[in-house]
Design a protein around this motif. Sequence first.
Motif, PDB file in Angstrom:
ATOM      1  N   ARG A  10       0.840  -1.200   0.000  1.00  0.00           N
ATOM      2  CA  ARG A  10       0.000   0.000   0.000  1.00  0.00           C
ATOM      3  C   ARG A  10       0.876   1.250   0.000  1.00  0.00           C
ATOM      4  N   TRP A  11       0.335   2.328  -0.585  1.00  0.00           N
ATOM      5  CA  TRP A  11       1.052   3.603  -0.630  1.00  0.00           C
ATOM      6  C   TRP A  11       0.561   4.517   0.494  1.00  0.00           C
ATOM      7  N   PHE A  12       1.518   5.256   1.043  1.00  0.00           N
ATOM      8  CA  PHE A  12       1.224   6.238   2.085  1.00  0.00           C
ATOM      9  C   PHE A  12       1.992   7.516   1.753  1.00  0.00           C
ATOM     10  N   ARG A  13       1.577   8.595   2.360  1.00  0.00           N
ATOM     11  CA  ARG A  13       2.329   9.837   2.228  1.00  0.00           C
ATOM     12  C   ARG A  13       2.595  10.421   3.602  1.00  0.00           C
ATOM     13  N   LEU A  14       3.649  11.213   3.694  1.00  0.00           N
ATOM     14  CA  LEU A  14       3.892  11.964   4.913  1.00  0.00           C
ATOM     15  C   LEU A  14       2.945  13.161   4.929  1.00  0.00           C
ATOM     16  N   PRO A  15       2.497  13.606   6.107  1.00  0.00           N
ATOM     17  CA  PRO A  15       1.384  14.552   6.164  1.00  0.00           C
ATOM     18  C   PRO A  15       1.663  15.960   5.660  1.00  0.00           C
ATOM     19  N   ASP A  16       2.897  16.373   5.583  1.00  0.00           N
ATOM     20  CA  ASP A  16       3.165  17.764   5.209  1.00  0.00           C
ATOM     21  C   ASP A  16       4.276  17.813   4.175  1.00  0.00           C
ATOM     22  N   HIS A  17       4.384  18.938   3.483  1.00  0.00           N
ATOM     23  CA  HIS A  17       5.475  19.119   2.532  1.00  0.00           C
ATOM     24  C   HIS A  17       6.733  19.553   3.282  1.00  0.00           C
ATOM     25  N   TYR A  18       7.865  19.454   2.593  1.00  0.00           N
ATOM     26  CA  TYR A  18       9.138  19.917   3.143  1.00  0.00           C
ATOM     27  C   TYR A  18       9.647  21.033   2.242  1.00  0.00           C
ATOM     28  N   GLU A  19       9.862  22.213   2.815  1.00  0.00           N
ATOM     29  CA  GLU A  19      10.342  23.336   2.024  1.00  0.00           C
ATOM     30  C   GLU A  19      11.862  23.416   2.122  1.00  0.00           C
ATOM     31  N   VAL A  20      12.523  23.396   0.994  1.00  0.00           N
ATOM     32  CA  VAL A  20      13.984  23.371   0.939  1.00  0.00           C
ATOM     33  C   VAL A  20      14.526  24.781   1.121  1.00  0.00           C
ATOM     34  N   GLY A  21      15.282  24.991   2.166  1.00  0.00           N
ATOM     35  CA  GLY A  21      15.837  26.310   2.457  1.00  0.00           C
ATOM     36  C   GLY A  21      17.296  26.423   2.059  1.00  0.00           C
ATOM     37  N   ARG A  22      17.715  27.642   1.756  1.00  0.00           N
ATOM     38  CA  ARG A  22      19.113  27.893   1.364  1.00  0.00           C
ATOM     39  C   ARG A  22      20.067  27.488   2.476  1.00  0.00           C
ATOM     40  N   GLU A  23      19.756  27.883   3.714  1.00  0.00           N
ATOM     41  CA  GLU A  23      20.665  27.584   4.812  1.00  0.00           C
ATOM     42  C   GLU A  23      20.684  26.093   5.122  1.00  0.00           C
ATOM     43  N   LYS A  24      19.557  25.412   4.927  1.00  0.00           N
ATOM     44  CA  LYS A  24      19.530  23.959   5.154  1.00  0.00           C
ATOM     45  C   LYS A  24      20.429  23.256   4.151  1.00  0.00           C
ATOM     46  N   ILE A  25      20.421  23.707   2.904  1.00  0.00           N
ATOM     47  CA  ILE A  25      21.325  23.134   1.900  1.00  0.00           C
ATOM     48  C   ILE A  25      22.765  23.316   2.348  1.00  0.00           C
ATOM     49  N   ARG A  26      23.105  24.513   2.807  1.00  0.00           N
ATOM     50  CA  ARG A  26      24.473  24.768   3.257  1.00  0.00           C
ATOM     51  C   ARG A  26      24.831  23.908   4.462  1.00  0.00           C
ATOM     52  N   GLU A  27      23.898  23.802   5.413  1.00  0.00           N
ATOM     53  CA  GLU A  27      24.137  22.979   6.604  1.00  0.00           C
ATOM     54  C   GLU A  27      24.356  21.522   6.226  1.00  0.00           C
ATOM     55  N   PHE A  28      23.512  21.019   5.335  1.00  0.00           N
ATOM     56  CA  PHE A  28      23.622  19.611   4.950  1.00  0.00           C
ATOM     57  C   PHE A  28      24.932  19.362   4.213  1.00  0.00           C
ATOM     58  N   ALA A  29      25.296  20.262   3.291  1.00  0.00           N
ATOM     59  CA  ALA A  29      26.551  20.105   2.559  1.00  0.00           C
ATOM     60  C   ALA A  29      27.728  20.078   3.527  1.00  0.00           C
ATOM     61  N   ALA A  30      27.724  20.943   4.538  1.00  0.00           N
ATOM     62  CA  ALA A  30      28.794  20.958   5.527  1.00  0.00           C
ATOM     63  C   ALA A  30      28.808  19.665   6.335  1.00  0.00           C
ATOM     64  N   ALA A  31      27.626  19.136   6.665  1.00  0.00           N
ATOM     65  CA  ALA A  31      27.534  17.926   7.485  1.00  0.00           C
ATOM     66  C   ALA A  31      28.101  16.708   6.769  1.00  0.00           C
ATOM     67  N   VAL A  32      27.991  16.663   5.422  1.00  0.00           N
ATOM     68  CA  VAL A  32      28.549  15.542   4.660  1.00  0.00           C
ATOM     69  C   VAL A  32      29.889  15.916   4.027  1.00  0.00           C
ATOM     70  N   GLN A  33      30.457  17.042   4.483  1.00  0.00           N
ATOM     71  CA  GLN A  33      31.786  17.487   4.067  1.00  0.00           C
ATOM     72  C   GLN A  33      31.888  17.678   2.554  1.00  0.00           C
ATOM     73  N   ASN A  34      30.809  18.207   1.975  1.00  0.00           N
ATOM     74  CA  ASN A  34      30.762  18.484   0.533  1.00  0.00           C
ATOM     75  C   ASN A  34      30.917  19.986   0.345  1.00  0.00           C
ATOM     76  N   ASP A  35      32.079  20.415  -0.130  1.00  0.00           N
ATOM     77  CA  ASP A  35      32.352  21.852  -0.239  1.00  0.00           C
ATOM     78  C   ASP A  35      32.199  22.391  -1.656  1.00  0.00           C
ATOM     79  N   HIS A  36      31.485  21.683  -2.523  1.00  0.00           N
ATOM     80  CA  HIS A  36      31.275  22.196  -3.874  1.00  0.00           C
ATOM     81  C   HIS A  36      30.509  23.518  -3.795  1.00  0.00           C
ATOM     82  N   PRO A  37      30.948  24.557  -4.506  1.00  0.00           N
ATOM     83  CA  PRO A  37      30.313  25.883  -4.381  1.00  0.00           C
ATOM     84  C   PRO A  37      28.868  25.938  -4.828  1.00  0.00           C
TER      85      PRO A  37
END
Length: 339
Positions: A10-37
């Motif tokens: 069966r298919w299910f969905r998570l109840p809300d959308h996730y909005e991708v933020g600029r700072e979250k992208i930067r935080e995630f890239a830093a957390a996985v040690q990805n320094d691509h500009p």
Amino acid sequence: MTNDRRLVGRWFRLPDHYEVGREKIREFAAAVQNDHPVHRDDDCARKLGYLGLVAPPTFTSILTVSGIRAVLNAVFPDRDLSQVLHAEQTIETHRAIVAGDRLRSAVTIASIRSPADTDFVALRFVVTDQSGCVIRTESTTIAVRQGQEVRPDIARLVEAVARQGAGDRPPRLIPVTAAAEPQVATAGPYRGPDVDTVPQADRLAVGDVLPPQTARLTRGDLVNYAGVAGDPNPIHFSDAAARFAGLPTVVAHGMLTMGLAAGYLAAWLGDPTAIRKFGVRFSRLAEVDAEAAVELALSGRIQAIGPDAATVALDVRAAGEQLFSRAFAEVQLSRATPE
């Protein structure tokens, strides 16, 4: 033991959308040690043809973690999160994720197998954007140990970290009707600007090796990734939880090591959006002592080559031991400009 197999298929969905933020992208890239500009500089992203910062290849692990927790709450409510290990992950990209995207995630439980004392749960995720277009499809397999009581002290650790990362409510699944099931077949080929890679298809050959690289992980890196990715599994920061799970010490997240491998591949490519498909089968966990960093050795080799694409076999080792029994990436490549 609760194990509701009626939910399989069966298919299910998570109840809300996730909005991708600029700072979250930067935080995630830093957390996985990805320094691509492209993950931190708007001008660089625009030069590649994108309107905002581009998320790293494994960014949707943030959604996957919520989906896994929701499935566990529905199917295995009597299990402790420390009894769960990531066994396998494959990500297929249909377009790059950029800052400002509003993502929705649907999941189906493809199968549950229960050899010996472990339940292997295969999940299929479909991520759509604000237009309803499929932009990611992912296959995930988790291993859930049987026969252990939930320990209150470990449950409190999970709850404390989850509150910090994802609010007070545990993730839940909402059933979708057959008519609303994701139409994965309509995702089509990759949608986005042409890639601009440093290695070029007509200048590579099967057997060519990528330059080796090393990365280091400390307990602090693990705690940071847990917060950024919203992964509250205590085996990644608590010695007590690790021992309860039968591990000698705290271990790195499988998706963190996968993120490091993706960053290594992106650095070689020069264009992170060139990674079309990336799959890993986890075979060993990187142990991280409290007082010393663990060093990871990353390498790769061209496994197959086409007119404008290649398959790359990746290898990540800690203390000489392979962390992945299988790791591959299908990448798009530029071709040399005629002189």
